[in-house]
Design an enzyme around this catalytic site. Structure first.
Site, PDB file in Angstrom:
ATOM      1  N   HIS A   7       0.839  -0.869   0.116  1.00  0.00           N
ATOM      2  CA  HIS A   7       0.201  -0.381   0.029  1.00  0.00           C
ATOM      3  C   HIS A   7       1.052   1.206  -0.294  1.00  0.00           C
ATOM      4  O   HIS A   7       1.549   1.988   0.377  1.00  0.00           O
ATOM      5  CB  HIS A   7      -0.659  -0.260   1.261  1.00  0.00           C
ATOM      6  CG  HIS A   7      -1.817   0.921   1.859  1.00  0.00           C
ATOM      7  ND1 HIS A   7      -3.248   1.455   2.161  1.00  0.00           N
ATOM      8  CD2 HIS A   7      -2.352   2.280   0.158  1.00  0.00           C
ATOM      9  CE1 HIS A   7      -3.564   2.128   2.279  1.00  0.00           C
ATOM     10  NE2 HIS A   7      -3.180   3.137   0.491  1.00  0.00           N
ATOM     11  N   GLU A  34      -2.086  -1.750  -3.777  1.00  0.00           N
ATOM     12  CA  GLU A  34      -3.858  -0.363  -2.735  1.00  0.00           C
ATOM     13  C   GLU A  34      -2.536   1.182  -2.639  1.00  0.00           C
ATOM     14  O   GLU A  34      -2.179   1.248  -2.889  1.00  0.00           O
ATOM     15  CB  GLU A  34      -3.348  -1.340  -1.429  1.00  0.00           C
ATOM     16  CG  GLU A  34      -3.903  -2.825  -0.592  1.00  0.00           C
ATOM     17  CD  GLU A  34      -4.415  -2.807   0.533  1.00  0.00           C
ATOM     18  OE1 GLU A  34      -3.960  -2.248   0.910  1.00  0.00           O
ATOM     19  OE2 GLU A  34      -4.792  -3.608   0.391  1.00  0.00           O
ATOM     20  N   HIS A 154      -8.468  -8.022   5.881  1.00  0.00           N
ATOM     21  CA  HIS A 154      -8.180  -7.367   6.714  1.00  0.00           C
ATOM     22  C   HIS A 154      -9.487  -7.904   8.446  1.00  0.00           C
ATOM     23  O   HIS A 154     -10.107  -8.646   8.069  1.00  0.00           O
ATOM     24  CB  HIS A 154      -9.773  -6.075   6.845  1.00  0.00           C
ATOM     25  CG  HIS A 154      -9.053  -5.005   7.846  1.00  0.00           C
ATOM     26  ND1 HIS A 154      -7.919  -3.735   7.235  1.00  0.00           N
ATOM     27  CD2 HIS A 154      -9.363  -4.721   9.416  1.00  0.00           C
ATOM     28  CE1 HIS A 154      -7.671  -3.058   8.733  1.00  0.00           C
ATOM     29  NE2 HIS A 154      -8.872  -3.758   9.139  1.00  0.00           N
TER      30      HIS A 154
END
Length: 213
Positions: A7, A34, A154
């Site tokens: 990310h 991401e 997550h």
């Protein structure tokens, strides 16, 4: 591992630009980038050419991404980014809550995949655990019916992954924190192998769902 997820935040809190380039050059598996919907990060994605991009929300006050992207309310902002990525041959996913309205928005925007945010499931109190699992199952079935690849991520760990494995149509699980935490004790290679084994091994039978204490 079947893929590596990184990310690159606008505030560069997690990794730096050079890390994206280094990872892309050195790994022998798929790269999932991401990113928030910003022109600067989009330009980097188009230059690096990851296998896929997952568009996520970014909040400067959070440590990591804590909620799904409100795709249904951001169509005008998301559309050009998705079109640019897909035009460059990059597969696009949206990180969304397990909600049919968000699934519909992802489909209408032209995303090929959704990644369902499993944070509420992972953090659920005992009485809410099964209902959160059922909510994910319903979203998976709906997304699959709309022709979308379904991913999830997550808060997934070595225990609750056994319940997620019973949910139909999930093709990819993006897992980070629990693997790195486990690696402190047994090393990264063993931690990854344990998770792969948990993901691909026997599932819990109905009625054997783990309920957090």
């Amino acid at each position: 591992a079947s893929g590596i997820t990184i990310h690159l935040r606008a505030d560069r809190r997690h990794i730096q630009d050079r890390d994206v380039i280094a990872v892309k050059e050195r790994i022998a598996t798929n790269l999932n980038l991401e990113m928030g919907n910003t022109p600067e990060i989009l330009e980097i994605a188009l230059r690096v050419q990851p296998y896929e991009v997952c568009l996520v929300p970014e909040n400067r006050q959070e440590i990591t991404t804590e909620g799904g992207l409100g795709a249904a309310g951001q169509r005008r902002a998301l559309q050009p980014t998705i079109e640019s990525l897909r035009g460059a041959g990059i597969r696009v996913s949206l990180f969304i809550e397990p909600d049919p309205n968000q699934v519909d928005a992802a489909k209408e925007l032209g995303a090929e995949m959704v990644e369902l945010h499993t944070g509420a499931f992972a953090n659920a109190a005992p009485l809410a655990y099964q209902s959160e699992l059922d909510r994910i199952r319903s979203a998976c079935e709906f997304a699959h019916s709309r022709g979308l690849q379904v991913n999830a991520g997550h808060g997934i760990n070595y225990v609750n992954v056994l319940d997620l494995r019973r949910v139909p149509h999930i093709e990819v699980l993006n897992i980070g924190h629990s693997i790195v935490s486990r690696a402190l004790y047994i090393g990264l290679e063993s931690a990854v192998r344990e998770m792969v084994s948990s993901m691909n091994g026997p599932v819990r039978a109905p009625g054997e769902t783990w309920i957090p204490s």
